[in-house]
Enzyme design. Structure first.
Site, PDB file in Angstrom:
ATOM      1  N   GLU A 147     -12.576  -0.118 -10.153  1.00 59.39           N
ATOM      2  CA  GLU A 147     -11.479  -0.972 -11.769  1.00 59.39           C
ATOM      3  C   GLU A 147     -12.716  -0.527 -12.331  1.00 59.39           C
ATOM      4  O   GLU A 147     -12.129  -1.044 -13.748  1.00 59.39           O
ATOM      5  CB  GLU A 147     -11.704  -2.321 -10.600  1.00 59.39           C
ATOM      6  CG  GLU A 147     -10.450  -2.447  -9.545  1.00 59.39           C
ATOM      7  CD  GLU A 147     -11.115  -1.860  -8.403  1.00 59.39           C
ATOM      8  OE1 GLU A 147     -10.252  -1.729  -7.660  1.00 59.39           O
ATOM      9  OE2 GLU A 147     -12.085  -1.376  -7.849  1.00 59.39           O
ATOM     10  N   GLU A 164       0.549  -0.867  -0.159  1.00 58.45           N
ATOM     11  CA  GLU A 164      -0.281   0.483   0.220  1.00 58.45           C
ATOM     12  C   GLU A 164       0.893   0.965   0.319  1.00 58.45           C
ATOM     13  O   GLU A 164       0.214   2.345  -1.236  1.00 58.45           O
ATOM     14  CB  GLU A 164      -0.747  -0.028   1.057  1.00 58.45           C
ATOM     15  CG  GLU A 164      -2.165  -1.592   1.107  1.00 58.45           C
ATOM     16  CD  GLU A 164      -2.805  -1.120   0.449  1.00 58.45           C
ATOM     17  OE1 GLU A 164      -3.273   0.417  -0.921  1.00 58.45           O
ATOM     18  OE2 GLU A 164      -4.191  -1.854  -0.020  1.00 58.45           O
ATOM     19  N   ASP A 186      -5.069  -9.851  -8.477  1.00 56.38           N
ATOM     20  CA  ASP A 186      -4.579  -8.984  -9.366  1.00 56.38           C
ATOM     21  C   ASP A 186      -3.404  -8.452  -9.890  1.00 56.38           C
ATOM     22  O   ASP A 186      -3.190  -8.650 -11.904  1.00 56.38           O
ATOM     23  CB  ASP A 186      -5.443  -8.315  -8.882  1.00 56.38           C
ATOM     24  CG  ASP A 186      -5.510  -7.404  -7.321  1.00 56.38           C
ATOM     25  OD1 ASP A 186      -4.311  -7.559  -7.018  1.00 56.38           O
ATOM     26  OD2 ASP A 186      -6.199  -6.885  -7.299  1.00 56.38           O
ATOM     27  N   ARG A 228       0.433   3.903  -3.178  1.00 55.37           N
ATOM     28  CA  ARG A 228       0.126   5.368  -2.861  1.00 55.37           C
ATOM     29  C   ARG A 228       1.286   6.469  -2.614  1.00 55.37           C
ATOM     30  O   ARG A 228       0.850   7.602  -3.472  1.00 55.37           O
ATOM     31  CB  ARG A 228      -1.212   5.129  -1.914  1.00 55.37           C
ATOM     32  CG  ARG A 228      -1.832   3.893  -2.143  1.00 55.37           C
ATOM     33  CD  ARG A 228      -3.067   4.456  -0.979  1.00 55.37           C
ATOM     34  NE  ARG A 228      -3.778   3.060  -0.512  1.00 55.37           N
ATOM     35  CZ  ARG A 228      -5.244   3.182  -0.278  1.00 55.37           C
ATOM     36  NH1 ARG A 228      -5.599   4.687   0.004  1.00 55.37           N
ATOM     37  NH2 ARG A 228      -5.682   1.870   0.391  1.00 55.37           N
TER      38      ARG A 228
END
Length: 469
Positions: free
Chosen positions: A363, A96, A229, A100
């Site tokens: 998404e 993360e 993913d 980010r």
């Protein structure tokens, strides 16, 4: 035509106003904290970022820049200069913080040329390096950035690292080496590739769990949604970002897509194409909102597919986009659930209460943006506008934008979180959907999995950045 352009200009103005509403309220009620609680009008801090603060600021920098919100960009930059501090004694999610914070800082640097962003990105990258101190070099999921001690999520199969987490560092770390002149960042992520290439893949698929000590797979669960993913996304994008010189990334991507097609992609009796989850050879006929990014991925990769397969990959992207649009259209609020199923007579509908929420995720809109750019079929803009109207109607509140607890309900129950990725991804992809293709054109930019644009490293770049210093 001029009429069409001015029509879509109005759409862009609307998105600017949405961004302004999200940003102004964050600034008013949660400035310097990670995220905003738009109902309670106070700050929200996720434990994913440890004690690092300002996630919304760093995540939104490039969106503010692209939307030409110059005042807001300036105040954000000043906050980063004075207040963004990585010397904190707390555990962070390596994944993360990378997508980010590192991603956001890199994009802000490449777009604005402001040195502070490069400096902070490299400083943070250095703080993440101890995560790779494992017997295999497969990084830990969690890292205390003061002590340098790492560990994995306690729930992960057999002490494993997660495919989507260690597989989603590649783009940022290649850029960190490019900008710092220090090859160690790129070496760390190239080593992850080596480990993966040495391993046997069950049916050519990559399980979601890999033990960083033994270098062996954990449970044989395979997903193109959460836990898997962005690993696949980064194989394709690593090849594109290398100006198509990373042949290894290319081969890994197209081989993986072949296995996904064979084992995971199915068609419902109602004719909807979906991507199921694989659990030790058994399929679970469920598709997550996160998995909806794959429509855009297949379309983006169509051009580089084996020559007879290009049209097929575009078609696959279009079919996934249609299925994900159905998951939105079949709800009361016209926003999609966290996961939807294809069993027991239902199609593209969430059947479990804990899968009916919508947390401002990007998404589906991301896939509409790719499909629009690559086909110019107007339905993708229509579908994107349906999402804008639903967000305005159901998620906009006095103090910002909030997620929803149940998209099938007649009445909104807000979750009271304005996720940083709403500003970074959802609003950016919507803005790009209604913009001309020459705003961040695909031949020059690749988006990280948090929608932060990173430049393609053209063959003749070498260490251009180094030479300028």
């Amino acid at each position: 035509s001029k009429v069409a352009k001015s029509f879509f200009l109005l759409h862009k103005v609307m998105l600017l106003l949405m961004m302004k509403h999200a940003w102004d309220n964050y600034k008013r009620y949660a400035w310097g904290l990670n995220e905003l609680k738009p109902i309670s009008k106070q700050g929200h801090s996720s434990n994913l970022f440890g004690n690092i603060q300002g996630a919304t600021i760093v995540d939104a920098l490039d969106t503010l820049f692209i939307m030409e919100m110059k005042e807001e960009f300036k105040e954000a930059k000043e906050w980063v200069e004075k207040n963004l501090d990585f010397n904190v004694n707390a555990e962070i999610s390596v994944f993360e913080v990378n997508i980010r914070f590192v991603g956001g800082l890199l994009s802000a640097y490449y777009l604005s040329g402001e040195e502070v962003f490069r400096k902070k990105a490299v400083e943070l990258g250095e703080k993440l390096l101890p995560a790779f101190n494992t017997p295999t070099g497969i990084p830990w999921a969690l890292l205390n950035i003061k002590s340098g001690i790492g560990r994995n999520w306690p729930w992960a199969s057999g002490g494993s690292s997660i495919l989507a987490e260690f597989g989603t560092l590649h783009l940022e770390f290649v850029h960190l080496s490019h900008l710092s002149g220090n090859p160690v960042f790129a070496e760390k992520v190239m080593n992850i590739r080596k480990v993966l290439n040495r391993l046997d893949k069950p049916e050519g698929l990559y399980p979601n769990y890999l033990n960083p000590s033994s270098g062996q797979w954990g449970q044989h669960h395979v997903s193109i949604g959460g836990l898997g993913d962005s690993f696949y996304e980064y194989l394709l994008k690593a090849w594109l970002m290398s100006d198509k010189t990373d042949e290894d990334g290319k081969k890994m991507y197209y081989d993986a897509v072949q296995a996904i097609e064979t084992h995971l992609i199915r068609k419902s009796s109602g004719g909807l194409t979906y991507i199921a989850e694989w659990k030790g050879g058994l399929l679970e006929h469920k598709m997550g909102h996160l998995t909806c990014f794959a429509g855009g991925m297949f379309a983006l990769g169509a051009d580089g597919a084996p020559s007879d397969k290009t049209g097929h990959h575009i078609e696959l992207g279009a079919e996934i986009a249609r299925t994900c649009h159905e998951s939105y259209d079949r709800t009361r609020m016209k926003l999609g659930p966290e996961a939807f199923r294809f069993d027991g007579g239902v199609e593209a509908i969430a059947t479990r209460q804990n899968e009916k929420y919508y947390i401002l995720r990007p998404e589906v809109i991301e896939t509409y943006m790719y499909m629009w750019r690559l086909t110019h079929d107007p339905k993708y803009r229509e579908w994107g506008w349906e999402a804008v109207e639903a967000l305005e109607k159901h998620c906009r509140v006095d103090g910002g934008y909030s997620g929803l607890r149940d998209v099938y309900n007649n009445h909104e129950s807000h979750d009271d979180v304005q996720q940083s990725f709403f500003l970074s991804e959802t609003l950016k992809y919507l803005y790009l959907l209604f913009s001309e293709d020459d705003l961040l054109p695909f031949e020059h930019w690749v988006f990280n999995t948090e929608a932060h644009p990173l430049p393609v490293l053209h063959k003749d770049d070498g260490n251009k950045e180094e030479n300028q210093k």
